[in-house]
Design an enzyme around this catalytic site. Structure first.
Site, PDB file in Angstrom:
ATOM      1  CE  LYS A  92      -3.817   2.287   0.373  1.00 37.51           C
ATOM      2  NZ  LYS A  92      -3.390   2.962  -0.872  1.00 37.51           N
ATOM      3  CD  GLN A 113       3.101   4.997   2.225  1.00 37.12           C
ATOM      4  OE1 GLN A 113       3.686   5.846   1.578  1.00 37.12           O
ATOM      5  NE2 GLN A 113       1.981   5.236   2.855  1.00 37.12           N
ATOM      6  CE  LYS A 116       3.869   7.809   5.426  1.00 36.24           C
ATOM      7  NZ  LYS A 116       3.517   8.829   4.413  1.00 36.24           N
ATOM      8  CE  LYS A 128       4.576   7.400  -1.962  1.00 32.00           C
ATOM      9  NZ  LYS A 128       3.951   7.801  -0.685  1.00 32.00           N
ATOM     10  N   GLY A 167      -2.772   8.197  -4.384  1.00 29.48           N
ATOM     11  CA  GLY A 167      -2.113   9.377  -4.919  1.00 29.48           C
ATOM     12  C   GLY A 167      -0.861   9.745  -4.146  1.00 29.48           C
ATOM     13  CG  ASP A 168       3.309  10.819  -2.999  1.00 34.61           C
ATOM     14  OD1 ASP A 168       3.150  10.551  -1.800  1.00 34.61           O
ATOM     15  OD2 ASP A 168       4.297  11.455  -3.410  1.00 34.61           O
ATOM     16  CB  THR A 211      -2.358  13.966   4.377  1.00 29.60           C
ATOM     17  OG1 THR A 211      -2.722  12.870   3.555  1.00 29.60           O
ATOM     18  CG2 THR A 211      -0.910  13.834   4.784  1.00 29.60           C
ATOM     19  CB  SER A 380      -5.510   5.018   1.911  1.00 29.15           C
ATOM     20  OG  SER A 380      -5.342   6.026   0.953  1.00 29.15           O
TER      21      SER A 380
HETATM   22  N1  GLU Z   1       1.106   9.123  -0.634  1.00 30.69           N
HETATM   23  C1  GLU Z   1       0.504   9.152   0.666  1.00 30.69           C
HETATM   24  C2  GLU Z   1       1.547   8.886   1.733  1.00 30.69           C
HETATM   25  O1  GLU Z   1       2.673   9.299   1.578  1.00 30.69           O
HETATM   26  C3  GLU Z   1      -0.721   8.286   0.763  1.00 30.69           C
HETATM   27  C4  GLU Z   1      -0.528   6.848   0.428  1.00 30.69           C
HETATM   28  C5  GLU Z   1      -1.824   6.046   0.388  1.00 30.69           C
HETATM   29  O2  GLU Z   1      -2.877   6.582   0.681  1.00 30.69           O
HETATM   30  O3  GLU Z   1      -1.712   4.863   0.035  1.00 30.69           O
HETATM   31  O4  GLU Z   1       1.314   8.325   2.761  1.00 30.69           O
END
Ligand code: GLU
Length: 448
Positions: A92, A113, A116, A128, A167-168, A211, A380
């Protein structure tokens, strides 16, 4: 300097192997610093080669994206998906479209990630991806054509129980819509393979805000725990006028703070009366950069085209919400000198390692992005749940869950910091707390 010989040895071999990946090595160095107080207490980390394994992505998919621009010219971009760790759930993490996207950047983001996502408490592994495609100045048709070509390769490597992108930077609901639409057409299934979708396509209420709001909820927990205080009257500066910066500014203002400076690609606007967010919103409807137009309506405000100058403004709290490595040591020193006492990261790794160390050494309350910006991926996760259950929660329900998750992340990080370092160092605490669950799952699943 690392105390543990095991960590020293693994770090030496990783830094030798990936010496051309500076962002990834920066993330690894910060993580290893935090592991120093843990590895001696957990001998299984060395015995089962956890560190050697955790720094290597489980899989990296690299591919070419060929597409035709509006003038009929064939364009070629490079893209990849780094599937970093699936110990605690399906891969994810977001997809980034920006000219500087490369393996180092995708790997640092995927590595961060992993921890996180673990901190959110939801079952999500780390990944990612992205492409060195610049969406700026592209027509809607070019964006769609690019997204479809991108998905014509990626569709086979994603799925609701396999890898769930979002997204990012450079990828919002529009791009997700085009990618999701193409995936659906190819596999002939409607499922929660993407998050941050538009509402009509199965997106979650509260995801666009998540976020930025999460950054403020995390900051609220810090203010409460460390100063028995709240946002009221605090002077805040926020870099980056993407979704994260906007939403953080609006939530901080709602909670009683005064956002006195913001920035975008055009420069920095400093307004001691508090930034007029309604005006910025209005301007952004017709402009891609807005800060340079703010003074037309508010001549008392100060505009500086140097984006770094934001860190020279006197404030209580700084929220870097733009991109990686936007606060260098020099800016960290300026912030501390000017009385800033709290830094809450909204972007991924916006503070360089020496600047981070400087903040911590100078007693600044510092929240690392992998904890404080986890609200986006947390919602998400909630979007995945809603899609799997074929239901939709109200904004209030999602927001309440987000608040609870952010409070939980703060507690986990602060408890781990206390337990393993005897301090409130949230960088160490977030890395340790995030790691422990992934580590436990890796042990349970054997040496794969
Ligand atoms: N890109 C966002 C992050 O850095 C969201 C990633 C997501 O929702 O999967 O956490």
């Amino acid at each position: 300097m690392l105390k543990s010989q095991y960590l020293q040895k693994v770090y030496a071999s990783v830094s030798q192997r990936y010496k051309d990946q500076p962002e990834f090595m920066q993330a690894v160095e910060e993580f290893f610093d935090s592991m120093d107080s843990l590895v001696e207490k957990e001998p299984n980390i060395e015995k089962f080669a956890i560190m050697e394994r955790i720094v290597e992505p489980e899989r990296t998919i690299k591919f070419r994206v060929t597409w035709t621009d509006d003038s009929g010219k064939i364009q070629v971009n490079r893209a990849m998906r780094v599937q970093f760790n699936s110990a605690i759930g399906p891969y994810k993490g977001g997809i980034r479209f920006a000219p500087n996207v490369n393996e180092s950047i995708c790997k640092f983001l995927g590595f961060e990630q992993t921890f996180k996502n673990s901190l959110t408490g939801l079952p999500m592994g780390g990944a990612k991806g992205g492409a060195d495609f610049d969406p700026n100045g592209k027509s809607d048709n070019e964006i769609m054509t690019f997204c479809q070509s991108f998905m014509s390769e990626l569709y086979q490597h994603v799925g609701p129980n396999y890898d769930v992108p979002a997204g990012d930077f450079g990828v919002g609901a529009r791009e997700i819509g085009y990618m999701f639409g193409f995936y659906k057409k190819i596999v002939n299934q409607w499922n929660g393979v993407f998050t941050s979708k538009g509402l009509a396509s199965g997106g979650s209420l509260g995801r666009p805000e998540a976020t930025g709001y999460g950054v403020c909820y995390f900051a609220q927990e810090m203010l409460k725990a460390y100063r028995n205080d709240g946002f009221k009257g605090k002077r805040i500066i926020i870099s980056g006028a993407g979704k994260v910066g906007w939403m953080a500014a609006s939530k901080a203002t709602e909670l009683g703070a005064k956002v006195i400076a913001m920035s975008d690609f055009s420069g920095v606007i400093h307004d001691e009366n508090g930034i007029d967010l309604d005006l910025l919103l209005e301007l952004s409807k017709t402009n891609t950069v807005v800060m340079d137009k703010y003074r037309n309506t508010h001549p008392e405000a100060i505009f500086n085209p140097d984006t770094k100058s934001i860190w020279n403004i006197k404030c209580d709290i700084a929220m870097p919400c733009a991109t990686q490595n936007e606060i260098y040591l020099e800016s960290a020193k300026a912030l501390v000198e000017n009385g800033c006492w709290m830094v809450v990261e909204g972007a991924n790794m916006p503070t360089t390692l020496d600047a981070t160390r400087y903040f911590i050494d100078h007693g600044i309350l510092f929240a690392p992005g992998k904890a404080s910006n986890a609200g986006g991926v947390a919602v998400s996760g909630l979007e995945m749940t809603q899609n799997a259950m074929h239901i939709g929660w109200t904004f209030a329900e999602v927001d309440a869950k987000l608040k609870e998750i952010m409070a939980g992340i703060f507690k986990k990080a602060d408890d781990a910091a206390m337990k393993y370092t005897g301090t409130h160092n949230l960088v160490a605490g977030a890395n340790i707390a995030g790691f422990l669950k992934v580590y436990q799952a890796m042990l349970e699943q054997g040496t794969l």
